[in-house]
Each structure stands twice: as structure tokens, then as C-alpha cells.
Design a protein around this motif. Structure first.
Motif, PDB file in Angstrom:
ATOM      1  N   ASN A 263       1.043  -1.341   0.242  1.00  0.00           N
ATOM      2  CA  ASN A 263       0.410  -0.122  -0.165  1.00  0.00           C
ATOM      3  C   ASN A 263       0.977   1.273   0.018  1.00  0.00           C
ATOM      4  O   ASN A 263       0.455   2.544   0.506  1.00  0.00           O
ATOM      5  N   PRO A 273      -1.817   6.244   0.089  1.00  0.00           N
ATOM      6  CA  PRO A 273      -2.518   7.247   0.423  1.00  0.00           C
ATOM      7  C   PRO A 273      -2.830   8.415  -0.405  1.00  0.00           C
ATOM      8  O   PRO A 273      -2.594   8.415  -1.315  1.00  0.00           O
ATOM      9  N   TYR A 281      -3.589   6.757   6.582  1.00  0.00           N
ATOM     10  CA  TYR A 281      -3.582   5.809   5.952  1.00  0.00           C
ATOM     11  C   TYR A 281      -2.049   4.775   5.982  1.00  0.00           C
ATOM     12  O   TYR A 281      -1.056   5.337   7.291  1.00  0.00           O
TER      13      TYR A 281
END
Length: 387
Positions: A263, A273, A281
Motif C-alpha cells: 500500500n 495514501p 492511511y
């Protein structure tokens, strides 16, 4: 049309005299002033005196506030055209000067506009600017971010350089270096570099130094050491800061180890994010070897602290002929995080198009977080009522 406009200085006496003389000569010879400088003398008679003699200064208005602008270090800002009305004078404008201000960093500053008529009468106004700094400084390591040091070899610090888009002294600020290396103790040593700017933004970078064992490195005795570049808690300004993953470094007794991110926006495990939406995030980093796995988490907070910026459409100073309804030209409010927030604009005051007088309208907007925009004003003169 701007008369005598220069980014840093007003006109000297000679250019102003020549300009004023040119305007007088143009009128004397039957020419016309430029359209935006032409004044309706009949409608000005209520607010300006006669030219014999001319003792009345020009009429000029400024917006009280200009909103926010991102700091870009030393540089000039000037009174923008939509922040002040065109100077008006029934006897002719001699010159107009827009006074700039030098912006050495974030803060509140004022710019101004001044005008002088042919008789030497002068008037002026000013506007407040909010200069903000939402960008952190940057650090560039000299030399590689990961080093292999033979057992017993002294560690030589190569240092780092810093820079900041707002604070021109950022490159000269001392970069704090923490950590040490024992060349006679095999292992991995993090060396951390930290730089802060005057707005309170802190940037950190890490160098991993691996001291190799005396004998050849043939097997691992422990899992890798993992060090985040940057901070475990990062904060971004919504709509203004870009997300650039600082990444992470990992090493074991034999040297560098590959780090896998999740991520981060640069891998297949998540978009990273969203810098256009407020929220928290999480980015994860993993490194492993034959002896184990090491992980670290980074929390990225996207927040909105900057108010919207409001601008008027149409002129800020208007004249309305009495006897009909005055029509609002409009306005627009934009927020770096939430986009167009013109729906939130509140207007104080009203204009009676059937009653002579000067009316002041005040405008203000708010974003969904309640942050208030800069104030804007519009002046409307209702004139020439037949009754």
C-alpha cells in the motif's frame, strides 16, 4: 491598463511627468483616454469636486484580504488586478503604482496600490496576504544509503545536504546526524540525518552501515534490521502535498536485504495514501532472510488545515443607475482539499437599486471543516435617481 507599474519600484518623476503630459496632450488634441480609465464625470460629481482647483484625491478601493499563497522563498508579490478597483478621478489620473512586498518566508504581509491625479492629490489602499509553508525540507545523502564496511575499517561520515522550497536558509541549516559505527563489532548500524525548517516540518533520512564479520559471511545468525526512511508518522496537507514514499532500508550481517512494501502506491498491494481525501492511511514494509522476518508500519495522515480562497467575479467597485434591481455578478471559492466550495459563500449586506447611496457587500466562504476564507468586499454606488 496599468500606469507606471513595475514589480519593485514606482515610476520615477520623469516617466510620471511624461505619462501625465501624454494623457493631457491626448485630451487636448481631441483624443480619448483608454476605455478602462475613462470616468463618467456626471456620475462622479456627487463624490468628486471641481477641477478648478482640483483638491479631491482619486477614488480607489482594495480588497481587505487576498487569501493564501504557497511560500516559494524570497520573491515579490504585488497587488493583483482583481484585488483593487481601477482608480477614478474626474480630473485625470497621473499615475498608478502597485507596491510589492518581499516575502522572506511564511507569514502575513501587506501589499498596496497608490494613485495620484494630475494635481498631485494621492490616495491608496492595501491588502493582507497570508503566505503559508506546507512543504517539508529535503535531504540528499552524500554517498550510498547502504554501506558494507570490512571488519576493522574506520567509518568515514560522508554527510548530507538539505534544501527547502520556502526557507532559503534551509540548505545552510545544520543537519543533525545521530548514530555511530563500531568497526570491530559486526552488525548493522543506522545513521540518521534530520533537518527542520522554520515552519516546524521535520525530514529524516537513514543510512545503514553493515560491519562485516572477520571471516567470510556464509550464514545468518539473525533476521534483518529494517529502518524506515522518514518517520513512522507522516502528515500531508490535503490537496497540496504529494505522496512520495520515502521507503525503507534493510540489512543483515552480509549486507543489504530487499524490502517489500504494501500500500505504498508503488506496489500491487494498494493504491497508497490518497492526498485528496482526509484520513489515516497505513503503509507496511517487510524484509526477510533465512533466519526471520522484520516488519515496520508507517501511518500517513492526510489533513486539511488551509482555508479556502475566495475571489469575486465582476468588479469590486460598481456603479448602478437607479431605477432597476442590481444583479450580483457572482463569486467563486476554491479549497485545495475540497475543490469548489462556492456553495458555502455567505453575503452580508444588500443593494437597493431604487435608492441612491453607497452600499457595501461582504463575502466569506467556509470549507466542510469550518475553515473560513479570506474576506472580500464589493462597493456599489447607486446613482442618478430621477426622484
Amino acid at each position: 491598463m496599468r500606469l507606471g507599474l513595475h514589480p519593485n519600484h514606482g515610476l520615477g518623476w520623469l516617466p510620471r511627468a511624461l505619462m501625465g503630459g501624454s494623457l493631457l496632450l491626448a485630451v487636448a488634441c481631441g483624443g480619448e483616454l483608454p476605455p478602462e480609465e475613462v470616468a463618467d464625470l456626471s456620475t462622479l460629481s456627487s463624490e468628486l469636486d471641481s477641477c478648478s482647483p482640483d483638491v479631491t484625491p482619486p477614488v480607489i478601493f482594495c480588497q481587505p484580504e487576498a487569501g493564501t499563497r504557497e511560500c516559494l522563498g524570497y520573491g515579490y508579490i504585488i497587488q493583483e488586478s482583481d484585488l483593487s478597483s481601477l482608480p477614478r478621478d474626474n480630473c485625470g489620473i497621473g499615475y498608478v503604482n502597485r507596491d510589492p512586498v518581499n516575502t522572506p518566508g511564511a507569514g502575513t504581509y501587506r501589499t498596496g496600490v497608490s494613485a495620484q491625479d494630475m494635481a498631485g492629490n494621492s490616495a491608496g489602499c492595501s491588502t493582507s496576504w497570508s503566505i503559508i509553508d506546507t512543504q517539508p525540507p529535503s535531504i540528499t545523502l552524500r554517498g550510498p544509503a547502504q554501506l558494507l564496511l570490512p571488519y576493522g575499517s574506520p567509518y568515514v561520515e560522508q554527510g548530507a545536504t538539505g534544501n527547502d522550497s520556502c526557507d532559503i536558509y534551509g540548505a545552510n541549516y545544520p543537519i543533525r546526524i545521530s548514530g555511530s559505527v563500531d568497526p570491530h563489532m559486526p552488525g548493522t548500524y543506522p545513521i540518521t540525518y534530520t533537518l527542520s525548517d522554520r515552519a516546524g516540518h521535520v525530514t529524516r533520512r537513514t543510512r545503514l552501515v553493515t560491519v562485516l564479520p572477520q571471516d567470510s559471511c556464509t550464514e545468518q545468525l539473525a533476521g534483518p534490521v529494517l529502518a524506515l526512511q522518514g518517520h513512522s508518522q507522516e502528515t500531508l496537507e490535503c490537496g497540496r502535498n504529494a505522496w512520495n514514499d520515502p521507503g525503507a532500508l534493510a540489512a543483515d550481517a552480509c549486507g543489504a536485504v530487499t524490502v517489500q512494501s504494501y500500500n505504498s502506491g508503488h506496489d500491487e498491494y494498494g493504491p497508497g495514501p490518497n492526498t485528496s481525501v482526509e484520513g489515516n492511511y497505513t503503509v507496511q514494509y517487510l524484509a526477510w532472510n533465512g533466519q526471520g522476518t522484520t516488519s515496520a508500519l508507517r501511518t500517513v495522515t492526510v489533513r486539511d488545515t488551509v482555508p479556502p480562497t475566495l475571489r469575486l467575479q465582476g468588479e469590486m467597485y460598481m456603479r448602478h443607475t437607479c431605477g432597476s434591481a442590481w444583479v450580483e455578478p457572482g463569486y467563486r471559492a476554491d479549497d485545495s482539499c475540497y475543490g469548489n466550495v462556492s456553495y458555502s459563500v455567505q453575503v452580508s449586506g444588500n443593494v437597493n437599486g431604487w435608492a441612491a447611496g453607497r452600499y457595501t457587500l461582504t463575502y466569506e466562504a467556509r470549507d466542510p471543516g469550518g475553515r473560513r476564507s479570506n474576506l472580500q468586499k464589493r462597493i456599489v454606488d447607486v446613482v442618478n435617481c430621477p426622484w
